[in-house]
Scaffold this motif. Structure first.
Motif, PDB file in Angstrom:
ATOM      1  N   VAL B 211       0.933  -1.187   0.079  1.00 33.17           N
ATOM      2  CA  VAL B 211      -0.040   0.028   0.092  1.00 33.17           C
ATOM      3  C   VAL B 211       0.789   1.195  -0.103  1.00 33.17           C
ATOM      4  O   VAL B 211       1.460   1.238   1.043  1.00 33.17           O
ATOM      5  CB  VAL B 211      -0.836   0.018   1.457  1.00 33.17           C
ATOM      6  N   SER B 212       0.891   2.216  -1.139  1.00 33.40           N
ATOM      7  CA  SER B 212       1.673   2.948  -1.078  1.00 33.40           C
ATOM      8  C   SER B 212       1.108   4.424  -1.055  1.00 33.40           C
ATOM      9  O   SER B 212      -0.010   4.581  -1.769  1.00 33.40           O
ATOM     10  CB  SER B 212       2.331   2.803  -2.599  1.00 33.40           C
ATOM     11  N   GLY B 213       1.720   5.275  -0.514  1.00 35.74           N
ATOM     12  CA  GLY B 213       1.347   6.548  -0.405  1.00 35.74           C
ATOM     13  C   GLY B 213       2.116   7.844  -1.159  1.00 35.74           C
ATOM     14  O   GLY B 213       3.268   7.600  -1.057  1.00 35.74           O
ATOM     15  N   GLY B 214       1.625   8.829  -1.712  1.00 35.15           N
ATOM     16  CA  GLY B 214       2.221   9.940  -2.304  1.00 35.15           C
ATOM     17  C   GLY B 214       1.853  11.396  -1.729  1.00 35.15           C
ATOM     18  O   GLY B 214       1.430  11.282  -0.381  1.00 35.15           O
ATOM     19  N   LYS B 215       2.317  12.350  -2.123  1.00 34.71           N
ATOM     20  CA  LYS B 215       2.135  13.704  -2.119  1.00 34.71           C
ATOM     21  C   LYS B 215       0.774  13.829  -1.570  1.00 34.71           C
ATOM     22  O   LYS B 215       0.393  14.588  -0.804  1.00 34.71           O
ATOM     23  CB  LYS B 215       2.354  14.677  -3.308  1.00 34.71           C
ATOM     24  N   GLY B 216      -0.154  13.128  -2.149  1.00 35.77           N
ATOM     25  CA  GLY B 216      -1.846  13.255  -1.787  1.00 35.77           C
ATOM     26  C   GLY B 216      -1.926  12.903  -0.511  1.00 35.77           C
ATOM     27  O   GLY B 216      -3.193  12.804   0.246  1.00 35.77           O
ATOM     28  N   SER B 240       6.082   7.368  -2.705  1.00 33.39           N
ATOM     29  CA  SER B 240       6.532   7.968  -3.873  1.00 33.39           C
ATOM     30  C   SER B 240       7.626   8.806  -3.497  1.00 33.39           C
ATOM     31  O   SER B 240       7.981   8.992  -2.100  1.00 33.39           O
ATOM     32  CB  SER B 240       5.620   8.954  -4.526  1.00 33.39           C
ATOM     33  N   ARG B 241       8.309   9.270  -4.293  1.00 31.62           N
ATOM     34  CA  ARG B 241       9.550  10.229  -4.050  1.00 31.62           C
ATOM     35  C   ARG B 241       9.144  11.489  -3.280  1.00 31.62           C
ATOM     36  O   ARG B 241       9.856  11.913  -2.571  1.00 31.62           O
ATOM     37  CB  ARG B 241      10.328  10.334  -5.378  1.00 31.62           C
ATOM     38  N   SER B 242       8.112  11.963  -3.943  1.00 28.36           N
ATOM     39  CA  SER B 242       7.327  13.252  -3.266  1.00 28.36           C
ATOM     40  C   SER B 242       7.378  12.948  -1.680  1.00 28.36           C
ATOM     41  O   SER B 242       7.851  13.802  -0.704  1.00 28.36           O
ATOM     42  CB  SER B 242       6.418  13.723  -3.904  1.00 28.36           C
ATOM     43  N   HIS B 252      14.119   4.039   2.224  1.00 26.79           N
ATOM     44  CA  HIS B 252      13.981   2.369   2.021  1.00 26.79           C
ATOM     45  C   HIS B 252      12.965   1.911   1.471  1.00 26.79           C
ATOM     46  O   HIS B 252      12.604   0.925   0.852  1.00 26.79           O
ATOM     47  CB  HIS B 252      14.108   1.721   3.465  1.00 26.79           C
ATOM     48  N   ASP B 253      11.774   2.978   1.763  1.00 29.48           N
ATOM     49  CA  ASP B 253      10.351   2.629   1.242  1.00 29.48           C
ATOM     50  C   ASP B 253       9.978   3.255  -0.149  1.00 29.48           C
ATOM     51  O   ASP B 253       8.852   3.018  -0.509  1.00 29.48           O
ATOM     52  CB  ASP B 253       9.481   3.065   2.368  1.00 29.48           C
ATOM     53  N   GLN B 254      10.960   3.881  -0.594  1.00 28.15           N
ATOM     54  CA  GLN B 254      10.414   4.645  -2.054  1.00 28.15           C
ATOM     55  C   GLN B 254      10.476   3.452  -2.921  1.00 28.15           C
ATOM     56  O   GLN B 254      11.540   2.780  -3.289  1.00 28.15           O
ATOM     57  CB  GLN B 254      11.851   5.617  -2.205  1.00 28.15           C
ATOM     58  N   LEU B 266      -0.293  -7.417  -5.318  1.00 25.51           N
ATOM     59  CA  LEU B 266      -1.359  -6.081  -5.309  1.00 25.51           C
ATOM     60  C   LEU B 266      -0.457  -4.947  -4.824  1.00 25.51           C
ATOM     61  O   LEU B 266       0.255  -5.089  -4.052  1.00 25.51           O
ATOM     62  CB  LEU B 266      -2.281  -6.582  -4.276  1.00 25.51           C
ATOM     63  N   TYR B 267      -0.657  -3.877  -5.467  1.00 21.72           N
ATOM     64  CA  TYR B 267      -0.002  -2.524  -5.438  1.00 21.72           C
ATOM     65  C   TYR B 267      -1.086  -1.493  -5.351  1.00 21.72           C
ATOM     66  O   TYR B 267      -1.818  -1.342  -6.488  1.00 21.72           O
ATOM     67  CB  TYR B 267       0.875  -2.137  -6.442  1.00 21.72           C
ATOM     68  N   ILE B 268      -1.496  -0.821  -4.128  1.00 24.36           N
ATOM     69  CA  ILE B 268      -2.471   0.022  -4.138  1.00 24.36           C
ATOM     70  C   ILE B 268      -1.820   1.247  -3.902  1.00 24.36           C
ATOM     71  O   ILE B 268      -1.037   1.612  -2.923  1.00 24.36           O
ATOM     72  CB  ILE B 268      -3.429  -0.116  -2.925  1.00 24.36           C
ATOM     73  N   ALA B 269      -1.953   2.265  -4.960  1.00 23.53           N
ATOM     74  CA  ALA B 269      -1.368   3.685  -5.014  1.00 23.53           C
ATOM     75  C   ALA B 269      -2.165   4.798  -4.656  1.00 23.53           C
ATOM     76  O   ALA B 269      -3.377   4.859  -5.020  1.00 23.53           O
ATOM     77  CB  ALA B 269      -0.960   3.910  -6.209  1.00 23.53           C
ATOM     78  N   CYS B 270      -1.993   5.314  -3.449  1.00 22.28           N
ATOM     79  CA  CYS B 270      -2.933   6.262  -2.911  1.00 22.28           C
ATOM     80  C   CYS B 270      -2.439   7.764  -3.071  1.00 22.28           C
ATOM     81  O   CYS B 270      -1.077   7.834  -2.394  1.00 22.28           O
ATOM     82  CB  CYS B 270      -3.204   6.038  -1.421  1.00 22.28           C
TER      83      CYS B 270
END
Ligand SMILES: Cc1cc2nc3c(=O)[nH]c(=O)nc-3n(C[C@H](O)[C@H](O)[C@H](O)COP(=O)(O)OP(=O)(O)OC[C@H]3O[C@@H](n4cnc5c(N)ncnc54)[C@H](O)[C@@H]3O)c2cc1C
Ligand SMILES: Nc1ncnc2c1ncn2[C@@H]1O[C@H](COP(=O)(O)O)[C@@H](O)[C@H]1O
Lengths: 261, 329
Positions: B211-216, B240-242, B252-254, B266-270
C-alpha cells in the motif's frame, strides 16, 4: 586531498524514450541530455569534501562525445576545480571498455578518492565504479548514503542495502558510488555557469592513451542484439461514484476476480 | 561435455536469501538447454549443516562450503579473491549471482579481476550457440535490451531479484558437499564495522502486497491510514519520491527509478500521480489499484482498478471491509 568524480551524460529521465527503426538504439534526436542524476550527488559530495579540507583539488571526468561537455560545465559551475573529457571511441557501449579507458586516465593522476553515481540512467549497469576500482587496484563501496573521514586515510561509510544499511570502514584511496540521500545537490548559479562556460576543458583522445584499435575492440565484452519496449498493461476499469459503492465493487473484484486477498 | 555453472549464495538474517535461491532457478532453467553441472558457493563463518541444508534440497550437483572469519559479513575483497582462486582451480564456465546490493558489487569486481564480460541485472538469461544471452532493463526499465556476452573465459551474470521463482525443493539429496580452504584476505578492502538493520517494517521488495502513498497523503501522520490497511493485508507500506522528500517516509520505502523496483501481487497507490519515474518501479505488479482525485492522472491509465475520489474517504471504507472480513463479520 585529490578527489575525482566520474560523470556521464544521459537523456533527461522525463523524456519519452523511443526505439529507432533498426531496434538497435534509442532515438536521440530531440532528447534533452543531462548529467546522470546520481552523479549530481557525486559532484556535490566532492565539492563539499574539498571545501572542508584545505588544499584539496577536485577533477571531474567523462568519457563521451562533444555534447557531453555541457555536464562538465555544470560540474565546474557546481564548484569542481578541473574537468577532462575523453573522446568516446564509438562502437559498442560496454562497461568494461568504459571503465578500462577511464582508469587509464585516472592512473596517470594522483587521487585519494573517486566518486561515481550509483547507476547510469541509460544502461542501469551499476558496474563502471566497481570495474574502475578493480583496474586501479583499490577498494569499492557502493550505495553510499553517509560518509565521514576518520583519521588520516580512512573513511566510515553507510552503505544502503535492501533491508537497512551496513557501516563500512575503508582506507584511501578508494572508489565510492553515491546513492540518493547522501546530500542535496546544489543548483549551479547562472553566473557560475557563464564563467564555467569560458573555461578551457582539455580533451583526451583514445590514441593519446596508448590503446590500439584491436585492444579497444577486445574490451567490448558485450554486444547489443536488439531493443524492445516492454508490453503495455491491458486497460483497466475506472470506478467512479459513491465511495461506499465504489469500494464495495473494488472489494468484490479483489476477492473474487483477482483473488489477491 | 558438461559445463560448470556456479551460483553465489548470499545470506540475509543468517538465512539463505530468497534471491540466491531464485538464481538457482535461473541456472536450472538454463540447464534445460545445455548440459550443466550446477554448483553453489556458500561462504560464511562458523557454518553448521543447518545453515546450508536448504541448498542440499535444490537438486543441484554440488555445494562448496568455505568457512572463514572473513566471511562473517559481506567482504567484497575476500569474496572476489576466493572466487577467482577457485575459478583458477575448477574452471567454471558461468558464474551467476543475485543482482542485489552485494551482487552488484561482486559481479563487476569479479569481471574486472578475471578480465571477462558481465551481464548485469538480467531479468531473463539463456544459453544459445555457446554464448550467454540475456534480457535486461535499461532506461530505468522503460526499454528492454537483449545483450549477448561476446568473450572468452568464464561468463558472469547477475540476476534481478524476484523475477525468477524460488525453485521447488526435492526430498532426495544427491548434492555433494565439498569443503574449500581459504587462507584469509591479504589486500586492502572495505570491512563492515557494524550492521545496522531497518528501523522496523518489512522490506517492500519482498512484500506480496504494498500500500503506497504519495504527495496526496498530505502528512506523515496520515500514513497511519495506510499502515492500518497494510497490516490487515499482511503487506508493507511504500511511498513515492515526493512523500520521501517531504520526510514523511524513509528512503528504504521509496518505489521507482531512484528507489526500489517492486513486483507484488497487489499494489495500491494512494495519492500518487504516476510520474514515469514512479511507474517504472511498480508497473510489473500483478494487480494495480490507484486511488486518486484526478481521473486523468497517469497512474489511472495503467491501473487495473482506477478509483476516482478522495483517498481520505475511500481508504477507511476499504480497511473496514477487510477488517470485517477478517473477523468474520
Ligand atoms: C531523476 C529523477 C528520479 C526520480 N525517481 C523517482 C522515484 O524513484 N520514485 C518516485 O515516486 N518518483 C521519482 N521521481 C519524481 C517523480 O518525477 C514525481 O515527481 C513523483 O513521483 C511525484 O510524486 P507523487 O505522485 O506522490 O506527487 P504528485 O505528482 O504531486 O501527485 C500527487 C497526487 O495525489 C493526488 N491527490 C491529492 N490529494 C488527494 C486526495 N485527497 N485523494 C486522492 N488523491 C489525491 C493528486 O491528484 C495527484 O495525482 C524522480 C524524478 C527525477 C527527476
Ligand atoms: N562514460 C562515462 N564517463 C564517466 N563516468 C561514467 C561513464 N559511464 C559510467 N560512469 C560512472 O559510473 C557510474 C555508474 O554507471 P553504470 O555502471 O553505467 O551504471 C555513473 O553514475 C558514472 O559516475
Amino acid at each position: 586531498m585529490n578527489i575525482c568524480v566520474l560523470t556521464k551524460q544521459v537523456p533527461d529521465t522525463d523524456s519519452s524514450i523511443r526505439i529507432n527503426d533498426l531496434s538497435d538504439d534509442i532515438v536521440l534526436d530531440g532528447l534533452k541530455m543531462i548529467m546522470n542524476p546520481y552523479d549530481e550527488y557525486a559532484v556535490e559530495e566532492a565539492v563539499k569534501t574539498c571545501q572542508s579540507i584545505p588544499g584539496s583539488k577536485s577533477t571531474v571526468m567523462t568519457l563521451g562525445e562533444g555534447s557531453s561537455k555541457s555536464i562538465l560545465i555544470t560540474s565546474l559551475a557546481m564548484g569542481m576545480d578541473e574537468a577532462v573529457r575523453i573522446e568516446d571511441p564509438g562502437g559498442e557501449e560496454d562497461c568494461y571498455k568504459t571503465a578500462i579507458i577511464l582508469s587509464r586516465v585516472l592512473g596517470e593522476m594522483d587521487f585519494d578518492l573517486i566518486f561515481v553515481g550509483k547507476s547510469a540512467f541509460d544502461d542501469n549497469a551499476s558496474s563502471v565504479g566497481a570495474l574502475v576500482a578493480e583496474f586501479l587496484g583499490v577498494p569499492y563501496v557502493s550505495n553510499v548514503v553517509k560518509f565521514e573521514i576518520t583519521g588520516d586515510d580512512s573513511l566510515k561509510i553507510h552503505r544502503e542495502k535492501e533491508s537497512g544499511a551496513d557501516v563500512v570502514c575503508v582506507s584511501l584511496p578508494c572508489v565510492i558510488s553515491c546513492e540518493k540521500g547522501l546530500n542535496r545537490p546544489r543548483y549551479p548559479k547562472l553566473m557560475k555557469l557563464m564563467k564555467a562556460n569560458k573555461k578551457n576543458i582539455p580533451v583526451r583522445s583514445i590514441d593519446s592513451l596508448g590503446f590500439t584499435d584491436v585492444e579497444i575492440n577486445g574490451f567490448e565484452k558485450t554486444k547489443t542484439l536488439g531493443l524492445i519496449t516492454p508490453p503495455c498493461r491491458p486497460p483497466g476499469k475506472m470506478l467512479e461514484g459513491e465511495p461506499e459503492e465504489v469500494i464495495s465493487e473494488l472489494f468484490r473484484e479483489l476477492r473474487e476476480v483477482v483473488k489477491v486477498v | 561435455m558438461s559445463q560448470r555453472l556456479w551460483t553465489i549464495v548470499f545470506t540475509k538474517d543468517d538465512k539463505i536469501s530468497r534471491e540466491s535461491l531464485e538464481v538457482i532457478s535461473a541456472a536450472k532453467q538454463m540447464g534445460k538447454d545445455i548440459d550443466l553441472t550446477i554448483e553453489a558457493i556458500f561462504a560464511g563463518h562458523k557454518i553448521s549443516v543447518e545453515d546450508y541444508r536448504e541448498l542440499l534440497h535444490q537438486g543441484i550437483d554440488r555445494v562448496y562450503i568455505i568457512d572463514h572469519k572473513d566471511f562473517r559479513d559481506f567482504n567484497l575483497g575476500a569474496m572476489k579473491e576466493l572466487i577467482s582462486e577457485m575459478a583458477e582451480k575448477y574452471s567454471p564456465s558461468i558464474i551467476l549471482m543475485p543482482a542485489n546490493v552485494y551482487g552488484k558489487e561482486l559481479a563487476p569486481s569479479l569481471s574486472g579481476m578475471l578480465k571477462t564480460g558481465l551481464l548485469a541485472d538480467c531479468i531473463e538469461i539463456r544459453h544459445r550457440d555457446g554464448f550467454l544471452e540475456c534480457t535486461r532493463p535499461i532506461y530505468a526499465g522503460r526499454i528492454l535490451s537483449k545483450v549477448k556476452l561476446d568473450c572468452d573465459g568464464v561468463k558472469i551474470a547477475s540476476i534481478r531479484p524476484h523475477v525468477y521463482p524460488v525453485p521447488e525443493t526435492v526430498d532426495e539429496v544427491t548434492t555433494e558437499v565439498e569443503i574449500v580452504q581459504y587462507n584469509g584476505f591479504s589486500g586492502a578492502g572495505a570491512v563492515i564495522r557494524e550492521i545496522q538493520e531497518t528501523l522496523g517494517g518489512m522490506d517492500i521488495s519482498e512484500a506480496n502486497i504494498i500500500v503506497s502513498g504519495g504527495k496526496g497523503m498530505k502528512s506523515a501522520e496520515n500514513f497511519a491510514l495506510l499502515e492500518d490497511l497494510a497490516r490487515l493485508l499482511g503487506g508493507a507500506v511504500g511511498a513515492s519520491r515526493s512523500a520521501v522528500d517531504e520526510g514523511w517516509r524513509p528512503h528504504h520505502d521509496q518505489v521507482g527509478q531512484t528507489g526500489k523496483v517492486v513486483m507484488p501481487d497487489l499494489y495500491i497507490a494512494c495519492g500518487i500521480s504516476g510520474a514515469v519515474q514512479h511507474l517504472v518501479g511498480m508497473n510489473r505488479s500483478k494487480c494495480i489499484v490507484a486511488i486518486n482525485k484526478d481521473p486523468d492522472a497517469p497512474i489511472m491509465k495503467i491501473a487495473d482498478y482506477a478509483i476516482v475520489g478522495d483517498l481520505f474517504e475511500m481508504i477507511p471504507i476499504l480497511t473496514e471491509k477487510f477488517r470485517k472480513c477478517r473477523t468474520g463479520g
